[in-house]
Motif scaffolding. Structure first.
Motif, PDB file in Angstrom:
ATOM      1  N   GLU A 170      36.014  12.144  29.475  1.00 17.38           N
ATOM      2  CA  GLU A 170      36.934  12.008  30.748  1.00 17.38           C
ATOM      3  C   GLU A 170      37.653  14.099  30.524  1.00 17.38           C
ATOM      4  O   GLU A 170      37.158  13.853  31.996  1.00 17.38           O
ATOM      5  N   GLU A 171      37.305  14.439  29.979  1.00 11.41           N
ATOM      6  CA  GLU A 171      37.133  15.767  30.182  1.00 11.41           C
ATOM      7  C   GLU A 171      35.889  16.083  31.099  1.00 11.41           C
ATOM      8  O   GLU A 171      36.888  16.779  32.509  1.00 11.41           O
ATOM      9  N   TRP A 172      35.106  16.471  31.547  1.00  6.72           N
ATOM     10  CA  TRP A 172      34.424  15.727  32.457  1.00  6.72           C
ATOM     11  C   TRP A 172      34.898  15.406  33.619  1.00  6.72           C
ATOM     12  O   TRP A 172      34.374  15.986  34.550  1.00  6.72           O
ATOM     13  N   LYS A 173      34.804  14.088  33.689  1.00  9.41           N
ATOM     14  CA  LYS A 173      35.599  13.766  34.725  1.00  9.41           C
ATOM     15  C   LYS A 173      36.509  14.309  35.935  1.00  9.41           C
ATOM     16  O   LYS A 173      36.381  14.775  36.651  1.00  9.41           O
ATOM     17  N   ARG A 174      37.892  14.725  34.572  1.00 10.55           N
ATOM     18  CA  ARG A 174      39.091  15.654  35.360  1.00 10.55           C
ATOM     19  C   ARG A 174      38.427  17.006  35.758  1.00 10.55           C
ATOM     20  O   ARG A 174      39.287  16.607  37.259  1.00 10.55           O
ATOM     21  N   ILE A 175      37.851  17.794  35.185  1.00  7.05           N
ATOM     22  CA  ILE A 175      37.058  19.146  35.474  1.00  7.05           C
ATOM     23  C   ILE A 175      36.470  18.510  37.486  1.00  7.05           C
ATOM     24  O   ILE A 175      36.884  19.387  38.565  1.00  7.05           O
ATOM     25  N   ALA A 176      35.411  17.620  36.906  1.00  8.05           N
ATOM     26  CA  ALA A 176      34.709  17.118  38.466  1.00  8.05           C
ATOM     27  C   ALA A 176      35.748  17.123  39.344  1.00  8.05           C
ATOM     28  O   ALA A 176      35.505  17.227  40.226  1.00  8.05           O
ATOM     29  N   MET A 177      36.975  16.376  38.791  1.00 10.85           N
ATOM     30  CA  MET A 177      37.724  16.038  40.511  1.00 10.85           C
ATOM     31  C   MET A 177      38.411  16.887  41.167  1.00 10.85           C
ATOM     32  O   MET A 177      38.557  16.881  42.250  1.00 10.85           O
ATOM     33  N   GLU A 178      38.665  17.992  40.156  1.00 11.19           N
ATOM     34  CA  GLU A 178      39.609  18.855  39.794  1.00 11.19           C
ATOM     35  C   GLU A 178      39.043  19.938  40.639  1.00 11.19           C
ATOM     36  O   GLU A 178      40.067  20.910  41.513  1.00 11.19           O
ATOM     37  N   LYS A 179      38.325  20.771  40.327  1.00 11.43           N
ATOM     38  CA  LYS A 179      37.082  21.449  40.722  1.00 11.43           C
ATOM     39  C   LYS A 179      36.613  21.466  41.421  1.00 11.43           C
ATOM     40  O   LYS A 179      35.952  22.597  42.523  1.00 11.43           O
ATOM     41  N   VAL A 180      35.609  20.795  41.543  1.00  4.84           N
ATOM     42  CA  VAL A 180      34.447  20.110  42.384  1.00  4.84           C
ATOM     43  C   VAL A 180      34.856  19.084  43.967  1.00  4.84           C
ATOM     44  O   VAL A 180      34.674  19.779  45.077  1.00  4.84           O
ATOM     45  N   TRP A 181      35.825  17.666  43.552  1.00  3.56           N
ATOM     46  CA  TRP A 181      35.637  17.718  44.764  1.00  3.56           C
ATOM     47  C   TRP A 181      36.075  18.364  45.808  1.00  3.56           C
ATOM     48  O   TRP A 181      36.344  18.501  46.930  1.00  3.56           O
ATOM     49  N   PRO A 182      36.820  19.159  45.973  1.00  5.11           N
ATOM     50  CA  PRO A 182      38.955  19.454  46.781  1.00  5.11           C
ATOM     51  C   PRO A 182      37.789  20.647  47.482  1.00  5.11           C
ATOM     52  O   PRO A 182      38.111  20.947  48.715  1.00  5.11           O
ATOM     53  N   GLU A 183      36.568  21.424  46.774  1.00  5.75           N
ATOM     54  CA  GLU A 183      35.651  21.935  47.078  1.00  5.75           C
ATOM     55  C   GLU A 183      34.268  22.082  48.501  1.00  5.75           C
ATOM     56  O   GLU A 183      33.353  22.754  49.019  1.00  5.75           O
ATOM     57  N   TYR A 184      34.210  20.494  48.483  1.00  6.90           N
ATOM     58  CA  TYR A 184      32.795  20.135  49.097  1.00  6.90           C
ATOM     59  C   TYR A 184      33.086  18.341  49.986  1.00  6.90           C
ATOM     60  O   TYR A 184      32.572  18.389  50.370  1.00  6.90           O
ATOM     61  N   TYR A 185      34.597  18.712  50.525  1.00  3.40           N
ATOM     62  CA  TYR A 185      34.616  17.642  51.301  1.00  3.40           C
ATOM     63  C   TYR A 185      34.020  17.732  52.903  1.00  3.40           C
ATOM     64  O   TYR A 185      33.447  16.426  52.820  1.00  3.40           O
ATOM     65  N   ASP A 186      34.149  19.080  53.586  1.00  3.20           N
ATOM     66  CA  ASP A 186      33.127  19.797  54.225  1.00  3.20           C
ATOM     67  C   ASP A 186      31.939  18.937  54.461  1.00  3.20           C
ATOM     68  O   ASP A 186      31.078  18.849  55.237  1.00  3.20           O
ATOM     69  N   PHE A 187      31.404  19.618  52.689  1.00  4.67           N
ATOM     70  CA  PHE A 187      30.410  19.598  53.213  1.00  4.67           C
ATOM     71  C   PHE A 187      29.275  18.396  53.088  1.00  4.67           C
ATOM     72  O   PHE A 187      28.409  17.771  53.228  1.00  4.67           O
ATOM     73  N   VAL A 188      30.185  17.584  53.135  1.00  2.00           N
ATOM     74  CA  VAL A 188      29.927  15.387  52.270  1.00  2.00           C
ATOM     75  C   VAL A 188      30.594  14.957  54.026  1.00  2.00           C
ATOM     76  O   VAL A 188      30.304  14.051  54.788  1.00  2.00           O
ATOM     77  N   GLY A 189      30.648  16.033  54.710  1.00  3.55           N
ATOM     78  CA  GLY A 189      31.422  15.356  56.222  1.00  3.55           C
ATOM     79  C   GLY A 189      32.588  15.313  56.484  1.00  3.55           C
ATOM     80  O   GLY A 189      32.918  14.261  57.404  1.00  3.55           O
ATOM     81  N   GLY A 190      33.422  15.378  55.147  1.00  2.00           N
ATOM     82  CA  GLY A 190      34.811  15.496  55.324  1.00  2.00           C
ATOM     83  C   GLY A 190      35.891  14.297  54.478  1.00  2.00           C
ATOM     84  O   GLY A 190      35.149  13.853  53.802  1.00  2.00           O
ATOM     85  N   LYS A 191      36.350  14.712  54.665  1.00  2.00           N
ATOM     86  CA  LYS A 191      37.320  14.081  53.214  1.00  2.00           C
ATOM     87  C   LYS A 191      37.390  12.742  53.591  1.00  2.00           C
ATOM     88  O   LYS A 191      37.204  11.535  52.723  1.00  2.00           O
TER      89      LYS A 191
END
Length: 331
Positions: free
Chosen positions: A298-319
């Protein structure tokens, strides 16, 4: 008598000519893939071959080229787009440079179950990916190879929590989202071509890598890796693709056979993965590989969603791409 013999020769030549013409008219479809024939990619491709040749009564021949025999997956994908190769099976990460939206399927902890994986590739989302593929990539998806979750292997120590993975050199595909995720978790991710991976592990250039059980076993990683960690951050999906023009230029009957065979192979491949993944796990354990389940996923998931997800929306074509997936996954 001479006239009769002459007539027989003419008839025989005509018959042989017709036979030769029929043989040369046999359609041949080449299928390239990066993994060995005894992998889940190989199982998918083999079933596709059986279905095509059976449905066409042998009029269409399918030739399989496993183990990167036709080049790296990116190279095969490019050849499919150009029409110099009919069909290939490629990981979604290798499709992202051509169609950025496919990087969304690499988002850590977006697909969390087998059910999610099937929902993400059928129904509304299945159509969604195919339309984007045709529009932006120049290829269509015939079916999906389901390869299960990507588990982390390494040769240094058991990894059972975040602290254990700190500073381990982990080979990853050339994918910015995966690189960012492993960096956020404290590892040292090293992007590397698939063909170089086994040697790099063997020579300790890197400590580990991440792939599903069947891939890990068929690639003989148990010979050079001592530990495996059952992470569930990404479900490995590998579509079988065909060029838009290649499919369009086929006659209606051939096109229908190819499409039906892709669906049959996808159904077969899902069952193959479910049954064979456990066998591969047991075989690796029998070879001495130690398996560890994460204590703090769950901690791995939390870090991914908080630190990785928001930074790469543009990379995947948008949120909106991620939002679309979450909506249709019921999240």
């Amino acid at each position: 008598m001479f006239k009769k013999v002459t007539m027989m020769v003419v008839c025989l030549c005509f018959f042989l000519g017709m036979m030769a013409g029929s043989a040369s008219a046999q359609k041949v479809i080449k299928v390239g893939m990066g993994d060995p024939i005894d992998s889940d990619q190989g199982a998918f491709a083999t079933r596709f071959k059986e279905a095509v040749e059976g449905l066409s009564n042998g009029e269409i021949k399918v030739e399989l080229f496993p183990g990167g025999a036709l080049g790296a997956e990116t190279e095969m994908l490019q050849n499919v787009r150009m029409g110099t190769l009919e069909v290939a099976i490629t990981a979604v990460g290798n499709m992202a440079p051509f169609v950025p939206q496919f990087a969304a399927l690499s988002y850590p902890y977006l697909i969390e179950t087998h059910y999610d994986a099937v929902k993400a590739t059928t129904g509304y989302l299945g159509k969604y990916w195919n339309e984007i593929s045709k529009e932006k990539g120049g290829f269509e998806i015939l079916g999906w190879t389901y390869s299960n979750f990507r588990y982390v292997t390494n040769s240094r120590r058991p990894v059972c929590n975040l602290a254990d993975i700190k500073d381990l050199k982990i080979r990853v595909p050339q994918n910015r989202v995966i690189l960012a995720a492993f960096t956020a978790w404290g590892a040292n991710p090293v992007p590397m071509a698939w063909a170089e991976t086994f040697t790099a592990l063997q020579q300790r250039v890197v400590d580990g890598q991440e792939n599903p059980y069947i891939v890990n076993y068929t690639m003989n990683f148990h010979e050079v890796q001592d530990y495996i960690t059952e992470t569930h951050y990404q479900y490995s999906l590998q579509p079988m693709i065909i060029g838009v023009n290649t499919l369009a230029n086929m006659d209606d009957e051939t096109r229908a056979i190819i499409i039906r065979a892709g669906i049959e192979a996808q159904q077969y491949g899902l069952l193959f993965q479910v049954l064979e993944a456990e066998k591969a796990k047991q075989a690796m354990q029998a070879a001495g590989v130690e398996v560890c389940e994460l204590e703090d996923e769950e901690e791995w998931k939390r870090i991914a969603m908080e630190k990785v997800w928001p930074e790469y929306y543009d990379f995947v074509g948008g949120k909106e791409v991620i939002d679309t997936m979450r909506k249709h996954l019921g999240k």
